[in-house]
Design a protein around this motif. Sequence first.
Motif, PDB file in Angstrom:
ATOM      1  N   SER A 153      12.542 -16.131   0.203  1.00  0.00           N
ATOM      2  CA  SER A 153      10.954 -16.203   0.069  1.00  0.00           C
ATOM      3  C   SER A 153      10.487 -15.976   1.685  1.00  0.00           C
ATOM      4  CB  SER A 153      10.443 -17.428  -0.642  1.00  0.00           C
ATOM      5  OG  SER A 153      10.687 -18.430   0.353  1.00  0.00           O
ATOM      6  N   ASP A 154      10.779 -16.269   2.628  1.00  0.00           N
ATOM      7  CA  ASP A 154      10.581 -16.040   3.976  1.00  0.00           C
ATOM      8  C   ASP A 154      10.799 -14.492   4.278  1.00  0.00           C
ATOM      9  OD1 ASP A 154      10.110 -18.547   4.469  1.00  0.00           O
ATOM     10  OD2 ASP A 154      11.642 -19.084   5.547  1.00  0.00           O
ATOM     11  N   GLU A 155      11.915 -14.075   3.964  1.00  0.00           N
ATOM     12  CA  GLU A 155      12.216 -12.656   4.160  1.00  0.00           C
ATOM     13  C   GLU A 155      11.016 -11.652   3.486  1.00  0.00           C
ATOM     14  OE1 GLU A 155      14.018  -9.112   5.220  1.00  0.00           O
ATOM     15  OE2 GLU A 155      14.397 -11.040   5.895  1.00  0.00           O
ATOM     16  N   LYS A 156      10.789 -12.320   2.112  1.00  0.00           N
ATOM     17  CA  LYS A 156       9.692 -11.429   1.395  1.00  0.00           C
ATOM     18  C   LYS A 156       8.573 -11.332   1.994  1.00  0.00           C
ATOM     19  CE  LYS A 156       7.920 -10.659  -3.385  1.00  0.00           C
ATOM     20  NZ  LYS A 156       8.021 -11.232  -4.489  1.00  0.00           N
ATOM     21  N   SER A 157       8.035 -12.667   2.354  1.00  0.00           N
ATOM     22  CA  SER A 157       6.559 -12.851   2.966  1.00  0.00           C
ATOM     23  C   SER A 157       6.593 -11.993   4.610  1.00  0.00           C
ATOM     24  CB  SER A 157       6.456 -14.213   3.011  1.00  0.00           C
ATOM     25  OG  SER A 157       7.045 -15.057   3.910  1.00  0.00           O
ATOM     26  N   GLU A 158       7.798 -11.955   4.947  1.00  0.00           N
ATOM     27  CA  GLU A 158       7.678 -11.252   6.372  1.00  0.00           C
ATOM     28  C   GLU A 158       7.690  -9.665   6.299  1.00  0.00           C
ATOM     29  OE1 GLU A 158      10.570 -12.860   9.054  1.00  0.00           O
ATOM     30  OE2 GLU A 158       9.590 -14.983   8.680  1.00  0.00           O
ATOM     31  N   SER A 159       8.020  -9.164   4.908  1.00  0.00           N
ATOM     32  CA  SER A 159       8.209  -7.814   4.764  1.00  0.00           C
ATOM     33  C   SER A 159       6.908  -7.194   3.957  1.00  0.00           C
ATOM     34  CB  SER A 159       9.337  -7.366   4.122  1.00  0.00           C
ATOM     35  OG  SER A 159       9.545  -8.137   3.023  1.00  0.00           O
ATOM     36  N   ARG A 160       5.967  -8.175   3.724  1.00  0.00           N
ATOM     37  CA  ARG A 160       4.907  -7.677   2.962  1.00  0.00           C
ATOM     38  C   ARG A 160       3.759  -7.460   3.761  1.00  0.00           C
ATOM     39  NH1 ARG A 160       2.815  -7.989  -2.460  1.00  0.00           N
ATOM     40  NH2 ARG A 160       0.811  -9.066  -2.679  1.00  0.00           N
ATOM     41  N   LEU A 161       3.011  -6.309   3.685  1.00  0.00           N
ATOM     42  CA  LEU A 161       1.806  -6.121   4.683  1.00  0.00           C
ATOM     43  C   LEU A 161       0.682  -6.373   3.710  1.00  0.00           C
ATOM     44  CD1 LEU A 161       3.259  -3.088   6.905  1.00  0.00           C
ATOM     45  CD2 LEU A 161       2.863  -5.694   7.465  1.00  0.00           C
ATOM     46  N   TYR A 162      -0.397  -6.758   4.564  1.00  0.00           N
ATOM     47  CA  TYR A 162      -1.754  -6.378   4.015  1.00  0.00           C
ATOM     48  C   TYR A 162      -2.416  -5.236   4.791  1.00  0.00           C
ATOM     49  CZ  TYR A 162      -6.741  -7.097   4.434  1.00  0.00           C
ATOM     50  OH  TYR A 162      -8.131  -6.893   4.167  1.00  0.00           O
ATOM     51  N   ILE A 163      -2.854  -4.433   4.146  1.00  0.00           N
ATOM     52  CA  ILE A 163      -3.606  -3.361   4.667  1.00  0.00           C
ATOM     53  C   ILE A 163      -5.260  -3.329   4.130  1.00  0.00           C
ATOM     54  CG2 ILE A 163      -4.145  -0.698   4.709  1.00  0.00           C
ATOM     55  CD1 ILE A 163      -0.379  -1.808   3.528  1.00  0.00           C
ATOM     56  N   GLY A 164      -6.097  -3.470   5.215  1.00  0.00           N
ATOM     57  CA  GLY A 164      -7.542  -3.553   4.748  1.00  0.00           C
ATOM     58  C   GLY A 164      -8.222  -2.700   5.662  1.00  0.00           C
ATOM     59  N   ASN A 165      -9.568  -2.595   5.229  1.00  0.00           N
ATOM     60  CA  ASN A 165     -10.496  -1.654   5.776  1.00  0.00           C
ATOM     61  C   ASN A 165     -10.233   0.002   5.344  1.00  0.00           C
ATOM     62  OD1 ASN A 165     -13.073  -1.005   7.304  1.00  0.00           O
ATOM     63  ND2 ASN A 165     -11.830  -0.645   9.062  1.00  0.00           N
ATOM     64  N   LEU A 166      -9.786  -0.045   4.159  1.00  0.00           N
ATOM     65  CA  LEU A 166      -9.568   1.437   3.578  1.00  0.00           C
ATOM     66  C   LEU A 166     -10.805   1.981   3.040  1.00  0.00           C
ATOM     67  CD1 LEU A 166      -6.283   0.421   1.123  1.00  0.00           C
ATOM     68  CD2 LEU A 166      -6.300   1.649   3.362  1.00  0.00           C
ATOM     69  N   ASP A 167     -10.761   3.308   3.410  1.00  0.00           N
ATOM     70  CA  ASP A 167     -11.762   3.929   2.932  1.00  0.00           C
ATOM     71  C   ASP A 167     -11.701   4.168   1.341  1.00  0.00           C
ATOM     72  OD1 ASP A 167     -13.020   6.799   2.039  1.00  0.00           O
ATOM     73  OD2 ASP A 167     -14.029   6.069   4.130  1.00  0.00           O
ATOM     74  N   LEU A 168     -12.768   4.142   0.644  1.00  0.00           N
ATOM     75  CA  LEU A 168     -12.594   4.040  -0.684  1.00  0.00           C
ATOM     76  C   LEU A 168     -11.965   5.495  -1.277  1.00  0.00           C
ATOM     77  CD1 LEU A 168     -16.118   2.198  -1.698  1.00  0.00           C
ATOM     78  CD2 LEU A 168     -13.908   1.410  -1.378  1.00  0.00           C
ATOM     79  N   ARG A 169     -11.959   6.475  -0.356  1.00  0.00           N
ATOM     80  CA  ARG A 169     -11.348   7.871  -0.712  1.00  0.00           C
ATOM     81  C   ARG A 169     -10.121   7.594  -0.701  1.00  0.00           C
ATOM     82  NH1 ARG A 169     -14.664  11.351   3.485  1.00  0.00           N
ATOM     83  NH2 ARG A 169     -14.157   9.223   4.681  1.00  0.00           N
TER      84      ARG A 169
END
Length: 160
Positions: free
Chosen positions: A10-26
């Motif tokens: 579960s540590d490995e999974k959480s360390e390989s998951r990225l949050y990507i924010g401030n995405l343009d709606l297009r």
Amino acid sequence: MPLQDSNNPSDEKSESRLYIGNLDLRISEAALIKMFSPFGKIISEDFLWHTRGPKRGEPRGYAFVQFSTKEEAQQAKEKMHGKLVCGRPLIVRLASEKYLMEGGENSCKAVGGETTKPYLSGGSLTRMSRGAKIAAIKNKLKSMEEESHISKRQKPADSS
């Protein structure tokens, strides 16, 4: 069950998951995958949409991308954080990281390299306590109500 070190899946999974924010709606799901696939094997992607209200069916402006290894995720984070896409700098961080970063060194940089104000900036709340966020929202609502009352009073005077 004994606690495991960094070998915990579960540590490995959480360390390989990225949050990507401030995405343009297009930006579409396909475009997002195309942007991040050069950094490694994407094993899952969660592109968030509004599910109700007036914006139902529109993108929420952020997504999560799961890579097969934490090294791939780290490389994608390093290369893509701050990159301009459709005129907006992407916010890329590990999904497990707290929103408020410890040092705060890289968290509030504007495009020109200058630091931004540690409160309402571009509509997002950064580095504020919960109470300060609530106060800022209340002040914004109060100013909107005042503007609404002023415009309602002016309408009858303008019409003849």
